[in-house]
Write an enzyme that holds these catalytic residues in place. Structure first.
Site, PDB file in Angstrom:
ATOM      1  CG  ASP A  13      -3.696  -0.087   1.864  1.00 26.63           C
ATOM      2  OD1 ASP A  13      -4.519  -0.640   1.115  1.00 26.63           O
ATOM      3  OD2 ASP A  13      -2.728   0.566   1.452  1.00 26.63           O
ATOM      4  CE  LYS A  16     -10.794   0.520   2.541  1.00 31.38           C
ATOM      5  NZ  LYS A  16      -9.388   0.750   2.931  1.00 31.38           N
ATOM      6  N   GLY A  40      -7.081  -2.312  -3.027  1.00 31.96           N
ATOM      7  CA  GLY A  40      -6.672  -3.709  -2.905  1.00 31.96           C
ATOM      8  C   GLY A  40      -7.156  -4.181  -1.551  1.00 31.96           C
ATOM      9  CG  HIS A  41     -10.629  -3.901  -0.389  1.00 27.21           C
ATOM     10  ND1 HIS A  41     -11.925  -3.483  -0.482  1.00 27.21           N
ATOM     11  CD2 HIS A  41      -9.877  -2.773  -0.388  1.00 27.21           C
ATOM     12  CE1 HIS A  41     -11.957  -2.159  -0.528  1.00 27.21           C
ATOM     13  NE2 HIS A  41     -10.728  -1.699  -0.475  1.00 27.21           N
ATOM     14  CD  GLN A 225      -9.939   4.252  -3.017  1.00 27.86           C
ATOM     15  OE1 GLN A 225     -11.097   4.524  -3.187  1.00 27.86           O
ATOM     16  NE2 GLN A 225      -9.354   3.241  -3.637  1.00 27.86           N
TER      17      GLN A 225
HETATM   18  P1  GDP Z   1      -7.970  -2.696   2.874  1.00 30.50           P
HETATM   19  O1  GDP Z   1      -7.515  -2.051   1.621  1.00 30.50           O
HETATM   20  O2  GDP Z   1      -8.482  -1.711   3.878  1.00 30.50           O
HETATM   21  O3  GDP Z   1      -8.956  -3.803   2.640  1.00 30.50           O
HETATM   22  O4  GDP Z   1      -6.670  -3.359   3.543  1.00 30.50           O
HETATM   23  P2  GDP Z   1      -5.536  -4.223   2.773  1.00 30.50           P
HETATM   24  O5  GDP Z   1      -6.096  -5.566   2.487  1.00 30.50           O
HETATM   25  O6  GDP Z   1      -4.980  -3.455   1.644  1.00 30.50           O
HETATM   26  O7  GDP Z   1      -4.390  -4.270   3.869  1.00 30.50           O
HETATM   27  C1  GDP Z   1      -4.577  -4.872   5.101  1.00 30.50           C
HETATM   28  C2  GDP Z   1      -3.557  -6.019   5.258  1.00 30.50           C
HETATM   29  O8  GDP Z   1      -3.514  -6.434   6.607  1.00 30.50           O
HETATM   30  C3  GDP Z   1      -3.923  -7.260   4.477  1.00 30.50           C
HETATM   31  O9  GDP Z   1      -2.740  -7.942   4.124  1.00 30.50           O
HETATM   32  C4  GDP Z   1      -4.740  -8.079   5.490  1.00 30.50           C
HETATM   33  O10 GDP Z   1      -4.711  -9.474   5.247  1.00 30.50           O
HETATM   34  C5  GDP Z   1      -3.982  -7.775   6.752  1.00 30.50           C
HETATM   35  N1  GDP Z   1      -4.799  -7.759   7.966  1.00 30.50           N
HETATM   36  C6  GDP Z   1      -6.058  -7.306   8.155  1.00 30.50           C
HETATM   37  N2  GDP Z   1      -6.404  -7.376   9.455  1.00 30.50           N
HETATM   38  C7  GDP Z   1      -5.333  -7.880  10.107  1.00 30.50           C
HETATM   39  C8  GDP Z   1      -5.048  -8.156  11.494  1.00 30.50           C
HETATM   40  O11 GDP Z   1      -5.856  -7.953  12.381  1.00 30.50           O
HETATM   41  N3  GDP Z   1      -3.787  -8.655  11.764  1.00 30.50           N
HETATM   42  C9  GDP Z   1      -2.861  -8.885  10.800  1.00 30.50           C
HETATM   43  N4  GDP Z   1      -1.656  -9.367  11.159  1.00 30.50           N
HETATM   44  N5  GDP Z   1      -3.102  -8.638   9.499  1.00 30.50           N
HETATM   45  C10 GDP Z   1      -4.315  -8.136   9.162  1.00 30.50           C
HETATM   46  P1  IMO Z   2      -7.732   0.602  -0.396  1.00 23.28           P
HETATM   47  O1  IMO Z   2      -9.190   0.505  -0.772  1.00 23.28           O
HETATM   48  C1  IMO Z   2      -4.178   3.066   0.052  1.00 23.28           C
HETATM   49  C2  IMO Z   2      -3.703   6.432  -2.717  1.00 23.28           C
HETATM   50  C3  IMO Z   2      -2.530   6.327  -3.663  1.00 23.28           C
HETATM   51  C4  IMO Z   2      -2.179   7.793  -3.798  1.00 23.28           C
HETATM   52  C5  IMO Z   2      -3.549   8.462  -3.794  1.00 23.28           C
HETATM   53  C6  IMO Z   2      -4.096   8.773  -5.185  1.00 23.28           C
HETATM   54  O2  IMO Z   2      -6.949  -0.628  -0.670  1.00 23.28           O
HETATM   55  O3  IMO Z   2      -7.593   1.115   1.000  1.00 23.28           O
HETATM   56  P2  IMO Z   2      -5.120   7.239  -7.095  1.00 23.28           P
HETATM   57  O4  IMO Z   2      -4.504   6.141  -7.885  1.00 23.28           O
HETATM   58  O5  IMO Z   2      -6.347   6.856  -6.354  1.00 23.28           O
HETATM   59  O6  IMO Z   2      -5.324   8.476  -7.917  1.00 23.28           O
HETATM   60  O7  IMO Z   2      -3.981   7.629  -6.012  1.00 23.28           O
HETATM   61  O8  IMO Z   2      -4.426   7.560  -3.139  1.00 23.28           O
HETATM   62  N1  IMO Z   2      -4.637   5.277  -2.729  1.00 23.28           N
HETATM   63  C7  IMO Z   2      -4.657   4.319  -1.787  1.00 23.28           C
HETATM   64  N2  IMO Z   2      -3.867   4.122  -0.719  1.00 23.28           N
HETATM   65  N3  IMO Z   2      -5.212   2.239  -0.178  1.00 23.28           N
HETATM   66  C8  IMO Z   2      -6.034   2.431  -1.231  1.00 23.28           C
HETATM   67  O9  IMO Z   2      -7.151   1.686  -1.428  1.00 23.28           O
HETATM   68  C9  IMO Z   2      -5.758   3.497  -2.111  1.00 23.28           C
HETATM   69  N4  IMO Z   2      -6.326   3.954  -3.251  1.00 23.28           N
HETATM   70  C10 IMO Z   2      -5.642   5.037  -3.608  1.00 23.28           C
HETATM   71  O10 IMO Z   2      -1.484   5.587  -3.101  1.00 23.28           O
HETATM   72  O11 IMO Z   2      -1.489   8.238  -2.667  1.00 23.28           O
HETATM   73 MG    MG Z   3      -5.816  -1.952   0.406  1.00 23.81          MG
END
Ligand code: GDP
Ligand code: IMO
Ligand code: MG
Length: 429
Positions: A13, A16, A40-41, A225
């Protein structure tokens, strides 16, 4: 002849999706290489939010080819739902631009049931998985008992295999875990339909990628991840079951290191983690609540996949140095710098105290990490809103100093800075 690999440097999270979305403007192919719909991206374009779980973030550009690698585990129902959801919103996710590796493993309902049953059995020691069946699907892959996407080329035969597999797993579900048996016939019929639907997407991804790389096309590899969730290099057993670090891209997609030009590590300007496991810089006080947000903003720290509140803490340079080493980072993308506005001072962990001993290197044993106390460096904060800044010079001096300190502590240049979730809220250095 170049490939760029994007990896998460923390516990996932990091942002990415938004970084891949930015870099995808320069790419011909965007390929996801690890995990499944545990990811979840989130990508925000023109105020519209897209939450992607399996399909690469490059799908939002009209001309990129998007690929799901052999190192992934794919729940066909979830993939079809994602394709349909994008199509409804006017995004082309047809087989002409979306390819699924024949080598990807499939997640079946018994994997999800087993994921839940195993978490239940772990009791207080539960890992906090996403319960998407990830661990059991990768376990079947390693045990050479999995069903691969390529099998969907023949839906009839595939349905027979699904039927047999469900029957075999029912013995474990009922006998070992005391769970109800699954309806093998109904699942086989359902998967027959999934196979017919997904067969046109199947491809030999390694062949396709290598032909295009040789032809001069640019490949962008999207990690899922993060480094600390990697099966080999993460905080085992509090990890996911795939190779989330740089090597996973080559293994999953089937191309060689000579093409790799850049490895970009995505780091949040602070640290978060969902699920259980040690987290040295975690803040359990109101500072942590402030970083997390109330949930009113879409970027507040609540999981894209499960909605769980994320654990929050200060930036940890020990982790970033480790990620730089494991992945051979050539650059960092620092996201969510805007969230640090308004703190009087900001802290960065520069080393750990482990029973009186100063550790400079990240300890990978979860038991050791759990006993590490962060040694902080405190920097002046800034009160200015950063969300409208578009140039390095537009950032307040204290924010620039924070970024420069990250570079000095990691030895890696910060190439991109996120000051908001929107595509345009990006500062390039
Ligand atoms: P990922 O799994 O690495 O793709 O990240 P996620 O999408 O799960 O979580 C990142 C969250 O932060 C999402 O809600 C993005 O829209 C938000 N986000 C990403 N970059 C920024 C930033 O520079 N500022 C803010 N405020 N939000 C951001
Ligand atoms: P993105 O790509 C954050 C974490 C779960 C748990 C551990 C194992 O959005 O960054 P699993 O279901 O994979 O067996 O769970 O890994 N986890 C993540 N945490 N972002 C993710 O993906 C994750 N994918 C798995 O919360 O701690
Ligand atoms: Mg994510």
């Amino acid at each position: 002849m170049t490939a760029t690999i994007v990896v998460g440097t923390q516990w996932g999270d990091e942002g990415k999706g938004r970084v891949v979305d930015w870099l995808a403007a320069q790419a011909d192919i965007v390929a996801r290489y690890a995990g499944g719909d545990n990811a979840g991206h989130t990508v925000t374009v023109g105020g519209e939010r897209f939450a992607l779980h399996l399909i690469p973030s490059g799908i939002l550009y009209p001309d990129t080819l998007c690929v799901l690698g052999a190192g992934m585990v794919v729940n066909p129902a979830r993939l079809i739902a994602e394709i349909d959801g994008l199509t409804e919103r006017g995004v082309d996710a047809s087989p002409s631009r979306l390819k699924l590796s024949v080598g990807a493993h499939l997640i079946l309902p018994y994997h999800i049931a087993l994921d839940g049953a195993m978490e239940l059995q772990r009791g207080k020691k539960a890992l906090g998985t996403t319960r998407r069946g990830i661990g059991p699907a990768y376990a079947d892959k390693a045990a050479r008992a999995g069903l691969r996407a390529g099998m969907m080329q023949d839906p009839e035969r595939f349905a027979d295999r699904v039927y047999e597999a469900v029957k075999a797993k029912n013995a474990i579900l009922t006998g070992v875990y005391g769970q109800p048996a699954l309806d093998a016939e109904a699942i086989a019929a359902q998967f027959h339909d999934y196979a017919r639907r997904l067969a046109p997407y199947l491809a030999d991804v390694s062949l396709l990628i290598n032909e295009r790389l040789a032809g001069g096309q640019r490949l962008l590899c999207e990690g899922a991840q993060g480094t600390l969730l990697d099966l080999d290099h993460g905080t085992y057993p509090y990890v996911t079951s795939s190779s989330a670090t740089v090597g996973g891209a080559l293994t999953s997609l089937g191309f060689g290191p000579r093409y790799v030009e850049e490895v970009i590590g995505v780091a949040k300007a602070y640290t978060t983690r969902v699920g259980a496991g040690p987290f040295p810089t975690e803040l359990t006080d109101e500072l942590g609540d402030r970083l997390r947000g109330t949930g009113a903003n879409p970027w507040d720290e609540y999981g894209t996949t499960t909605g769980r509140p994320r654990r929050c803490g200060w930036l940890d340079a020990v982790i970033l140095r480790y990620a730089a080493r494991v992945n051979g980072l050539t650059g960092l993308a620092l996201t969510k710098l805007d969230i640090l506005s308004g703190f009087e001072t900001v802290k960065i962990a520069v080393a750990y105290d482990y029973r009186g001993e100063r550790l400079e290197h990240f300890p990978t044993e979860a038991d050791v990490l759990a006993r590490c106390r962060p040694i902080y460096e405190e920097l002046p904060g800034w009160s200015e809103d950063l969300t409208t800044a578009r140039r390095w010079e537009a950032l307040p001096p204290a924010a620039r100093r924070y970024v420069e300190r990250v570079e000095a502590l990691t030895g890696v240049p910060v190439r991109l800075i996120g000051v908001g979730p929107g595509r345009e809220q990006t500062i390039v250095r």
